[in-house]
Design a protein around this motif. Structure first.
Motif, PDB file in Angstrom:
ATOM      1  N   GLU A  61       0.837  -1.192   0.000  1.00 44.17           N
ATOM      2  CA  GLU A  61       0.000   0.000   0.000  1.00 44.17           C
ATOM      3  C   GLU A  61       0.873   1.243   0.000  1.00 44.17           C
ATOM      4  O   GLU A  61       2.021   1.227   0.434  1.00 44.17           O
ATOM      5  N   LYS A  62       0.316   2.343  -0.459  1.00 43.29           N
ATOM      6  CA  LYS A  62       1.066   3.588  -0.562  1.00 43.29           C
ATOM      7  C   LYS A  62       1.441   4.132   0.808  1.00 43.29           C
ATOM      8  O   LYS A  62       2.514   4.652   1.013  1.00 43.29           O
ATOM      9  N   ARG A  63       0.537   4.041   1.785  1.00 43.96           N
ATOM     10  CA  ARG A  63       0.819   4.573   3.120  1.00 43.96           C
ATOM     11  C   ARG A  63       1.899   3.762   3.828  1.00 43.96           C
ATOM     12  O   ARG A  63       2.545   4.264   4.725  1.00 43.96           O
ATOM     13  N   GLY A  64       2.110   2.530   3.442  1.00 45.30           N
ATOM     14  CA  GLY A  64       3.121   1.716   4.079  1.00 45.30           C
ATOM     15  C   GLY A  64       4.528   2.197   3.778  1.00 45.30           C
ATOM     16  O   GLY A  64       5.468   1.910   4.508  1.00 45.30           O
ATOM     17  N   ASN A  65       4.696   2.947   2.701  1.00 48.80           N
ATOM     18  CA  ASN A  65       6.016   3.406   2.297  1.00 48.80           C
ATOM     19  C   ASN A  65       6.427   4.710   2.969  1.00 48.80           C
ATOM     20  O   ASN A  65       7.568   5.106   2.891  1.00 48.80           O
ATOM     21  N   ILE A  66       5.495   5.406   3.619  1.00 51.23           N
ATOM     22  CA  ILE A  66       5.804   6.679   4.270  1.00 51.23           C
ATOM     23  C   ILE A  66       6.311   6.407   5.682  1.00 51.23           C
ATOM     24  O   ILE A  66       5.632   5.768   6.475  1.00 51.23           O
ATOM     25  N   PRO A  67       7.503   6.874   6.027  1.00 47.68           N
ATOM     26  CA  PRO A  67       8.024   6.635   7.374  1.00 47.68           C
ATOM     27  C   PRO A  67       7.259   7.448   8.428  1.00 47.68           C
ATOM     28  O   PRO A  67       6.611   8.433   8.123  1.00 47.68           O
ATOM     29  N   THR A  68       7.361   7.013   9.671  1.00 50.21           N
ATOM     30  CA  THR A  68       6.707   7.701  10.777  1.00 50.21           C
ATOM     31  C   THR A  68       7.700   8.648  11.438  1.00 50.21           C
ATOM     32  O   THR A  68       8.854   8.308  11.646  1.00 50.21           O
ATOM     33  N   CYS A  69       7.249   9.867  11.757  1.00 47.06           N
ATOM     34  CA  CYS A  69       8.109  10.827  12.433  1.00 47.06           C
ATOM     35  C   CYS A  69       7.538  11.139  13.805  1.00 47.06           C
ATOM     36  O   CYS A  69       6.356  10.956  14.055  1.00 47.06           O
ATOM     37  N   GLY A  70       8.386  11.610  14.694  1.00 50.01           N
ATOM     38  CA  GLY A  70       7.989  11.866  16.072  1.00 50.01           C
ATOM     39  C   GLY A  70       7.454  13.275  16.269  1.00 50.01           C
ATOM     40  O   GLY A  70       7.401  14.091  15.351  1.00 50.01           O
ATOM     41  N   MET A  71       7.059  13.552  17.513  1.00 47.69           N
ATOM     42  CA  MET A  71       6.528  14.869  17.863  1.00 47.69           C
ATOM     43  C   MET A  71       7.602  15.934  17.672  1.00 47.69           C
ATOM     44  O   MET A  71       8.749  15.746  18.067  1.00 47.69           O
ATOM     45  N   GLY A  72       7.249  17.049  17.043  1.00 48.52           N
ATOM     46  CA  GLY A  72       8.175  18.142  16.821  1.00 48.52           C
ATOM     47  C   GLY A  72       9.042  17.982  15.588  1.00 48.52           C
ATOM     48  O   GLY A  72       9.734  18.918  15.199  1.00 48.52           O
ATOM     49  N   ASP A  73       9.021  16.816  14.964  1.00 46.93           N
ATOM     50  CA  ASP A  73       9.812  16.607  13.753  1.00 46.93           C
ATOM     51  C   ASP A  73       9.126  17.250  12.557  1.00 46.93           C
ATOM     52  O   ASP A  73       7.919  17.426  12.524  1.00 46.93           O
ATOM     53  N   ARG A  74       9.907  17.559  11.564  1.00 44.82           N
ATOM     54  CA  ARG A  74       9.374  18.144  10.342  1.00 44.82           C
ATOM     55  C   ARG A  74       8.662  17.051   9.547  1.00 44.82           C
ATOM     56  O   ARG A  74       9.238  16.013   9.226  1.00 44.82           O
ATOM     57  N   CYS A  75       7.380  17.274   9.204  1.00 42.77           N
ATOM     58  CA  CYS A  75       6.593  16.242   8.550  1.00 42.77           C
ATOM     59  C   CYS A  75       6.203  16.606   7.125  1.00 42.77           C
ATOM     60  O   CYS A  75       5.670  15.772   6.394  1.00 42.77           O
ATOM     61  N   ALA A  76       6.440  17.845   6.708  1.00 43.75           N
ATOM     62  CA  ALA A  76       6.069  18.266   5.363  1.00 43.75           C
ATOM     63  C   ALA A  76       7.028  19.330   4.874  1.00 43.75           C
ATOM     64  O   ALA A  76       7.786  19.908   5.639  1.00 43.75           O
ATOM     65  N   MET A  77       6.986  19.565   3.567  1.00 45.08           N
ATOM     66  CA  MET A  77       7.840  20.563   2.957  1.00 45.08           C
ATOM     67  C   MET A  77       7.005  21.342   1.953  1.00 45.08           C
ATOM     68  O   MET A  77       6.215  20.770   1.229  1.00 45.08           O
ATOM     69  N   LYS A  78       7.159  22.655   1.926  1.00 46.05           N
ATOM     70  CA  LYS A  78       6.362  23.495   1.047  1.00 46.05           C
ATOM     71  C   LYS A  78       7.075  23.669  -0.284  1.00 46.05           C
ATOM     72  O   LYS A  78       8.227  24.055  -0.348  1.00 46.05           O
ATOM     73  N   PHE A  79       6.364  23.339  -1.371  1.00 49.55           N
ATOM     74  CA  PHE A  79       6.864  23.500  -2.730  1.00 49.55           C
ATOM     75  C   PHE A  79       5.963  24.511  -3.438  1.00 49.55           C
ATOM     76  O   PHE A  79       5.049  24.141  -4.156  1.00 49.55           O
ATOM     77  N   GLY A  80       6.213  25.797  -3.235  1.00 48.59           N
ATOM     78  CA  GLY A  80       5.350  26.820  -3.817  1.00 48.59           C
ATOM     79  C   GLY A  80       3.971  26.744  -3.182  1.00 48.59           C
ATOM     80  O   GLY A  80       3.836  26.789  -1.968  1.00 48.59           O
ATOM     81  N   PRO A  81       2.922  26.602  -3.981  1.00 47.06           N
ATOM     82  CA  PRO A  81       1.578  26.525  -3.405  1.00 47.06           C
ATOM     83  C   PRO A  81       1.233  25.144  -2.864  1.00 47.06           C
ATOM     84  O   PRO A  81       0.208  24.960  -2.233  1.00 47.06           O
ATOM     85  N   ARG A  82       2.077  24.165  -3.100  1.00 47.23           N
ATOM     86  CA  ARG A  82       1.782  22.798  -2.679  1.00 47.23           C
ATOM     87  C   ARG A  82       2.622  22.394  -1.485  1.00 47.23           C
ATOM     88  O   ARG A  82       3.698  22.912  -1.261  1.00 47.23           O
TER      89      ARG A  82
END
Length: 103
Positions: A61-82
Protein backbone atom coordinates in the motif's frame (compact mmCIF):
# COMPACT_ATOMS: atom_id res chain seq x y z
CA UNK A 1 -17.41 38.24 -6.96
CA UNK A 2 -17.19 36.13 -3.84
CA UNK A 3 -20.97 36.06 -3.37
CA UNK A 4 -21.51 34.67 -6.88
CA UNK A 5 -19.15 31.79 -6.11
CA UNK A 6 -20.96 31.14 -2.86
CA UNK A 7 -24.31 31.24 -4.70
CA UNK A 8 -23.05 28.71 -7.25
CA UNK A 9 -21.88 26.45 -4.46
CA UNK A 10 -25.24 26.61 -2.69
CA UNK A 11 -27.09 25.90 -5.93
CA UNK A 12 -24.80 22.92 -6.61
CA UNK A 13 -25.35 21.51 -3.12
CA UNK A 14 -29.11 22.04 -3.46
CA UNK A 15 -29.15 20.25 -6.81
CA UNK A 16 -27.21 17.32 -5.38
CA UNK A 17 -29.58 17.13 -2.43
CA UNK A 18 -32.63 17.03 -4.70
CA UNK A 19 -31.07 14.40 -6.97
CA UNK A 20 -29.89 12.20 -4.13
CA UNK A 21 -33.14 12.44 -2.18
CA UNK A 22 -34.86 10.07 -4.59
CA UNK A 23 -32.22 7.40 -4.20
CA UNK A 24 -33.39 4.54 -2.00
CA UNK A 25 -31.03 2.06 -0.42
CA UNK A 26 -31.92 -1.55 -0.78
CA UNK A 27 -30.85 -4.36 1.45
CA UNK A 28 -28.45 -6.90 0.05
CA UNK A 29 -29.23 -10.49 0.73
CA UNK A 30 -27.18 -13.63 0.33
CA UNK A 31 -29.34 -14.58 -2.65
CA UNK A 32 -28.02 -11.59 -4.59
CA UNK A 33 -24.51 -12.99 -4.35
CA UNK A 34 -25.01 -16.67 -4.96
CA UNK A 35 -21.49 -18.07 -4.71
CA UNK A 36 -20.93 -21.46 -6.24
CA UNK A 37 -18.13 -23.77 -5.22
CA UNK A 38 -15.39 -24.13 -7.84
CA UNK A 39 -15.67 -27.56 -9.38
CA UNK A 40 -12.72 -27.71 -11.73
CA UNK A 41 -9.03 -27.53 -11.03
CA UNK A 42 -8.70 -24.52 -13.34
CA UNK A 43 -11.22 -22.57 -11.23
CA UNK A 44 -9.32 -23.44 -8.06
CA UNK A 45 -6.02 -22.34 -9.62
CA UNK A 46 -7.59 -19.07 -10.75
CA UNK A 47 -8.96 -18.36 -7.27
CA UNK A 48 -5.59 -19.09 -5.65
CA UNK A 49 -3.84 -16.77 -8.13
CA UNK A 50 -6.33 -13.98 -7.43
CA UNK A 51 -5.92 -14.37 -3.67
CA UNK A 52 -2.14 -14.19 -4.03
CA UNK A 53 -2.42 -11.07 -6.18
CA UNK A 54 -4.74 -9.39 -3.67
CA UNK A 55 -2.34 -10.27 -0.85
CA UNK A 56 0.52 -8.61 -2.73
CA UNK A 57 -1.55 -5.50 -3.42
CA UNK A 58 -2.46 -5.09 0.24
CA UNK A 59 1.14 -5.51 1.37
CA UNK A 60 2.41 -2.76 -0.97
CA UNK A 61 0.00 0.00 0.00
CA UNK A 62 1.07 3.59 -0.56
CA UNK A 63 0.82 4.57 3.12
CA UNK A 64 3.12 1.72 4.08
CA UNK A 65 6.02 3.41 2.30
CA UNK A 66 5.80 6.68 4.27
CA UNK A 67 8.02 6.64 7.37
CA UNK A 68 6.71 7.70 10.78
CA UNK A 69 8.11 10.83 12.43
CA UNK A 70 7.99 11.87 16.07
CA UNK A 71 6.53 14.87 17.86
CA UNK A 72 8.17 18.14 16.82
CA UNK A 73 9.81 16.61 13.75
CA UNK A 74 9.37 18.14 10.34
CA UNK A 75 6.59 16.24 8.55
CA UNK A 76 6.07 18.27 5.36
CA UNK A 77 7.84 20.56 2.96
CA UNK A 78 6.36 23.49 1.05
CA UNK A 79 6.86 23.50 -2.73
CA UNK A 80 5.35 26.82 -3.82
CA UNK A 81 1.58 26.52 -3.41
CA UNK A 82 1.78 22.80 -2.68
CA UNK A 83 2.83 20.90 0.42
CA UNK A 84 4.70 17.62 0.06
CA UNK A 85 4.59 14.93 2.74
CA UNK A 86 7.93 13.84 4.20
CA UNK A 87 6.68 11.51 6.93
CA UNK A 88 3.50 10.53 8.74
CA UNK A 89 2.97 11.80 12.28
CA UNK A 90 2.56 9.19 14.99
CA UNK A 91 -0.67 8.34 16.75
CA UNK A 92 -2.28 11.33 18.45
CA UNK A 93 -0.27 13.88 16.46
CA UNK A 94 -1.15 15.92 13.39
CA UNK A 95 1.00 17.65 10.81
CA UNK A 96 0.52 21.40 11.23
CA UNK A 97 0.29 23.02 7.80
CA UNK A 98 1.66 26.36 9.05
CA UNK A 99 4.66 25.09 11.04
CA UNK A 100 5.09 21.95 8.90
CA UNK A 101 5.82 20.00 12.11
CA UNK A 102 4.09 17.26 14.06
CA UNK A 103 2.16 18.70 16.97
Amino acid sequence: MESSGMLRGLLFVGLLTVLCHGQASREVSAEDFAVEKPESAADKDLIEALEALLGKMHSTEKRGNIPTCGMGDRCAMKFGPRIGKLCDCGRGANCNSYLLKCI
